[in-house]
Structures are given as C-alpha cells and as structure tokens.
Design a protein around this motif. Structure first.
Motif, PDB file in Angstrom:
ATOM      1  N   GLN A 217       0.808  -1.220   0.000  1.00 55.68           N
ATOM      2  CA  GLN A 217       0.000   0.000   0.000  1.00 55.68           C
ATOM      3  C   GLN A 217       0.843   1.272   0.000  1.00 55.68           C
ATOM      4  OE1 GLN A 217      -3.265   1.172  -0.161  1.00 55.68           O
ATOM      5  NE2 GLN A 217      -3.452  -0.843  -1.110  1.00 55.68           N
ATOM      6  N   THR A 218       1.941   1.274   0.717  1.00 54.55           N
ATOM      7  CA  THR A 218       2.785   2.475   0.766  1.00 54.55           C
ATOM      8  C   THR A 218       3.354   2.794  -0.599  1.00 54.55           C
ATOM      9  OG1 THR A 218       3.386   2.043   3.071  1.00 54.55           O
ATOM     10  CG2 THR A 218       4.810   3.535   1.822  1.00 54.55           C
ATOM     11  N   ALA A 219       3.895   1.779  -1.265  1.00 52.49           N
ATOM     12  CA  ALA A 219       4.447   1.978  -2.606  1.00 52.49           C
ATOM     13  C   ALA A 219       3.366   2.419  -3.578  1.00 52.49           C
ATOM     14  CB  ALA A 219       5.108   0.686  -3.093  1.00 52.49           C
ATOM     15  N   ILE A 220       2.198   1.838  -3.460  1.00 59.01           N
ATOM     16  CA  ILE A 220       1.094   2.193  -4.357  1.00 59.01           C
ATOM     17  C   ILE A 220       0.686   3.648  -4.153  1.00 59.01           C
ATOM     18  CG2 ILE A 220      -1.358   1.792  -4.839  1.00 59.01           C
ATOM     19  CD1 ILE A 220      -0.852  -1.188  -4.361  1.00 59.01           C
ATOM     20  N   GLN A 221       0.590   4.080  -2.901  1.00 57.21           N
ATOM     21  CA  GLN A 221       0.198   5.455  -2.627  1.00 57.21           C
ATOM     22  C   GLN A 221       1.233   6.447  -3.161  1.00 57.21           C
ATOM     23  OE1 GLN A 221      -2.722   6.541  -1.518  1.00 57.21           O
ATOM     24  NE2 GLN A 221      -3.354   4.387  -1.533  1.00 57.21           N
ATOM     25  N   ASN A 222       2.519   6.088  -3.030  1.00 64.88           N
ATOM     26  CA  ASN A 222       3.567   6.948  -3.570  1.00 64.88           C
ATOM     27  C   ASN A 222       3.463   7.075  -5.080  1.00 64.88           C
ATOM     28  OD1 ASN A 222       4.655   7.397  -1.027  1.00 64.88           O
ATOM     29  ND2 ASN A 222       6.119   5.705  -1.180  1.00 64.88           N
ATOM     30  N   VAL A 223       3.204   5.963  -5.727  1.00 61.31           N
ATOM     31  CA  VAL A 223       3.080   5.947  -7.180  1.00 61.31           C
ATOM     32  C   VAL A 223       1.843   6.731  -7.619  1.00 61.31           C
ATOM     33  CG1 VAL A 223       2.488   4.416  -9.114  1.00 61.31           C
ATOM     34  CG2 VAL A 223       4.391   3.841  -7.597  1.00 61.31           C
TER      35      VAL A 223
ATOM     36  N   SER B  21      -2.674  -5.422  -8.659  1.00 60.76           N
ATOM     37  CA  SER B  21      -2.912  -4.058  -9.124  1.00 60.76           C
ATOM     38  C   SER B  21      -1.801  -3.673 -10.094  1.00 60.76           C
ATOM     39  CB  SER B  21      -2.947  -3.079  -7.952  1.00 60.76           C
ATOM     40  OG  SER B  21      -4.064  -3.338  -7.124  1.00 60.76           O
ATOM     41  N   TYR B  22      -2.110  -2.719 -10.974  1.00 57.61           N
ATOM     42  CA  TYR B  22      -1.141  -2.286 -11.979  1.00 57.61           C
ATOM     43  C   TYR B  22      -1.096  -0.772 -12.062  1.00 57.61           C
ATOM     44  CZ  TYR B  22      -2.007  -6.958 -14.018  1.00 57.61           C
ATOM     45  OH  TYR B  22      -2.165  -8.291 -14.227  1.00 57.61           O
ATOM     46  N   ILE B  23       0.005  -0.280 -12.611  1.00 56.40           N
ATOM     47  CA  ILE B  23       0.034   1.042 -13.213  1.00 56.40           C
ATOM     48  C   ILE B  23       0.739   0.839 -14.543  1.00 56.40           C
ATOM     49  CG2 ILE B  23       2.200   1.758 -12.103  1.00 56.40           C
ATOM     50  CD1 ILE B  23       0.949   4.628 -12.031  1.00 56.40           C
ATOM     51  N   LEU B  24       0.257   1.459 -15.587  1.00 58.97           N
ATOM     52  CA  LEU B  24       0.806   1.166 -16.910  1.00 58.97           C
ATOM     53  C   LEU B  24       0.939   2.417 -17.760  1.00 58.97           C
ATOM     54  CD1 LEU B  24      -1.685   1.122 -19.272  1.00 58.97           C
ATOM     55  CD2 LEU B  24      -2.406  -0.758 -17.798  1.00 58.97           C
ATOM     56  N   ARG B  25       1.799   2.302 -18.782  1.00 61.08           N
ATOM     57  CA  ARG B  25       1.991   3.364 -19.767  1.00 61.08           C
ATOM     58  C   ARG B  25       1.866   2.754 -21.150  1.00 61.08           C
ATOM     59  NH1 ARG B  25       7.631   6.263 -21.427  1.00 61.08           N
ATOM     60  NH2 ARG B  25       8.221   4.066 -21.343  1.00 61.08           N
TER      61      ARG B  25
END
Length: 336
Positions: free
Chosen positions: A210-216, A280-284
């Motif tokens: 969760q911490t890494a996700i919130q930072n991202v 969960s993902y974040i993508l470009r």
C-alpha cells in the motif's frame, strides 16, 4: 369498459381453472419466459408469500410455479449432465425470486409513470399471434380452443398478456430515450480495433504494498515522468505483447481490467492504479495503432446499430437496478 372487438374475441366460454400458463406462453414468447408467470391459485393449496414489493405480496404458489418451470428448463438443457447441485451453485431460488420481484417492480413503475395498455392494443396483440391464427388470419374459435386446451379463461389470459405488454412498453420507454453521442460509435470502434503495447508495473500483493502504491499514485497525479514512477515503485517494469480487445493475455492476471484501461488511453499516457481481483497495476501505453477510418465508414451502420442495442440494454439494466434499490422489498427467506 372493454371494446366490442375484445368481447367478440372472448365470446362466451365457461370458467376454467388456471394450471398451464406455460403452454400458452411457449407459443407466444412473451416476457413471461423471462420473469415467470402469474397464477390465481397454487398446487397443493400452498399459502403465504415469498416476498412483498411496495406492499404487494408475491404468493408462494407463483414462486413455486416459476421455480418448477426454470427447473424443467435446466433439465431439458443439460440432459444427462443435470444435477441439482448445479442449481444450488447457480442460486436458482434466488434467481427466481429476483425475477418475480423484477416483474412487480416494472409493473409498479408502469403505474407510477402512467403507462397503460388500451383494449385496442390488447386486441391488436392477440389477433396477430400465430398460435391463434390460420391461413386466413385470426381465428376466434382457434383462440378459444387453444385457451381451453391450456385450461385458461380469456379473462385470465388477457390479464397476464396486458401485464406483459405493460412490461414491454416500459422497456421501450426507457430504451427509446437512449441514443449514441456524435463520436461514440467511432470511439467504441477505435477501442475495439486498436492494437496496443504497454509497459506496466505489477503490485502482486496490493495490501502489503500500500505504501508503494500510494507513492506511485501521487506521482501519477502530479504527472511525473514514467521513469520516476518506476524508480519510486522499486519494481521492474514489464512490457506486454501487442494486443487488441479480443486477444488473450495469459501472462497478465485480471487482464480484462488491464486491457480495458490500456485501450482507452493514448500513446504515452500513464494510467491511474488499475485494481484487479488479484493484483494491481500502473501502466503506460508505449505503442498504439488505431483502425483505419475507412474501415470504420464501411462498417459504421452495422457497428452503430449493435452498439446502440448494447447501450440500451445496459441503460435499461441500470434503470431496473435503481428501481430495485429505491423500492420497498421484503423477502421471506424462511418460505423458500
């Protein structure tokens, strides 16, 4: 007062008991096949109700008949593979109850909206049904004989049919107000036919990360460069193969959400966090190839028609859910 034509259709017949609704509605294909069917009395003298919608009781007998009809349909469809455990997994009882509730809700909404079925509309529907016609058209004798074979009175049949027509009119009223926006067909076509390649970061344990996700998330909102987002995540980015909506991506869990997000993005865009059931993902998006506009023009008419139909179905389903949410519904689970 009912019209003279409707009286002539009915003629003079003695009252008959109500036991075989399904026979008639198998012929005419009305919404009874979806919502279930109504009966004035139930087998075995069953009493009580299984639910109430806006104070209107749904008799247990009606539920029992609808359940038995659905049960037989599964038996016929599955054949030797039929197993009652399947019905438990499908929650058939719950499906039937919700279907009957849905029917009552739509009838309630019809009354609220002031939608009615006139005697002329009822006559027009009956006189065009193949089950009641011969080579010369509508045949009153055949109408009465068919009802008698199903042990139905004209009054009871027409009562149920009038309700069916009300349901149809409510559906048409809702769907009739739904149209495509000027660029909606092209955007949907573009979404369905585009080819995409994406670079992405996977958060395989969203709760622990969760911490890494919130930072991202913060960096993405501030429109920081992708390279900074990757460094902050502490994870190694991956690159997908080129894909379209209809191409499977077996290496990506929750791929439907992944594809849905990516195909709606432009080249170079960075997504918000995509939350799937597992990861969960974040993508470009690093590559995007859109369909040829000439291809769209060739298929525009047929594609737009299908898109409009799907949009209307979705809007109608949402409308029913909203009606269900605001209605006073009580289910007697002890009677199921």
């Amino acid at each position: 007062m009912e019209g003279t034509v409707l009286k002539r259709i009915r003629g003079y017949t003695k009252a008959l008991s109500i036991t075989l609704w399904v026979v008639i509605f198998a012929f005419i294909g009305t919404t009874f096949l979806v919502w279930g069917f109504r009966s004035a009395s139930g087998p075995g003298g069953e009493t009580g109700s299984i639910a109430a919608v806006e104070g209107e009781q749904i008799p247990y007998a009606e539920y029992q008949q609808a359940y038995q009809r659905q049960y037989r349909q599964y038996q016929e469809k599955l054949g030797e593979k039929f197993d009652e455990k399947i019905l438990e997994q499908l929650n058939l009882k719950g499906q039937v109850v919700e279907g009957l509730i849905g029917r009552r809700l739509l009838l309630h909404e019809a009354r609220r909206l002031g939608i009615v079925i006139s005697s002329d509309e009822l006559v027009a529907e009956i006189t065009t049904m193949p089950a009641f016609s011969d080579a010369t058209g509508f045949n009153r004798a055949r109408y009465l004989q068919t009802l008698q074979s199903a042990r139905l009175t004209p009054e009871k049949f027409e009562e149920g049919l009038r309700e069916d027509l009300l349901l149809r009119k409510v559906e048409e009223w809702v769907k009739g107000g739904v149209h495509l926006l000027p660029d909606e067909a092209w955007e949907a076509f573009r979404f369905n036919r585009a080819s995409i390649k994406a670079e992405y970061i996977v958060f395989s344990d969203p709760k622990a990360q969760q911490t890494a996700i919130q930072n991202v998330v913060g960096l993405a909102k501030d429109k920081k460069p992708w390279e900074e987002i990757v460094r902050t995540s502490g994870l190694k980015p991956l690159v997908s193969a080129s894909f379209a909506w209809d191409r499977d991506l077996p290496q990506i869990p929750d791929q439907e959400r992944f594809k849905e997000t990516a195909l709606a993005m432009e080249r170079g865009a960075i997504s918000p966090i995509v939350q799937g059931a597992k990861v969960s993902y974040i993508l470009r998006v690093i590559e995007r190839k859109d369909p040829d506009p000439a291809e769209f023009e060739r298929e525009k008419a047929q594609f737009s028609l299908g898109l409009l139909g799907r949009k209307r179905e979705q809007v109608f389903a949402d409308w029913i859910r909203q009606a269900r949410a605001r209605a006073k519904v009580k289910i007697e689970t002890a009677n199921l």
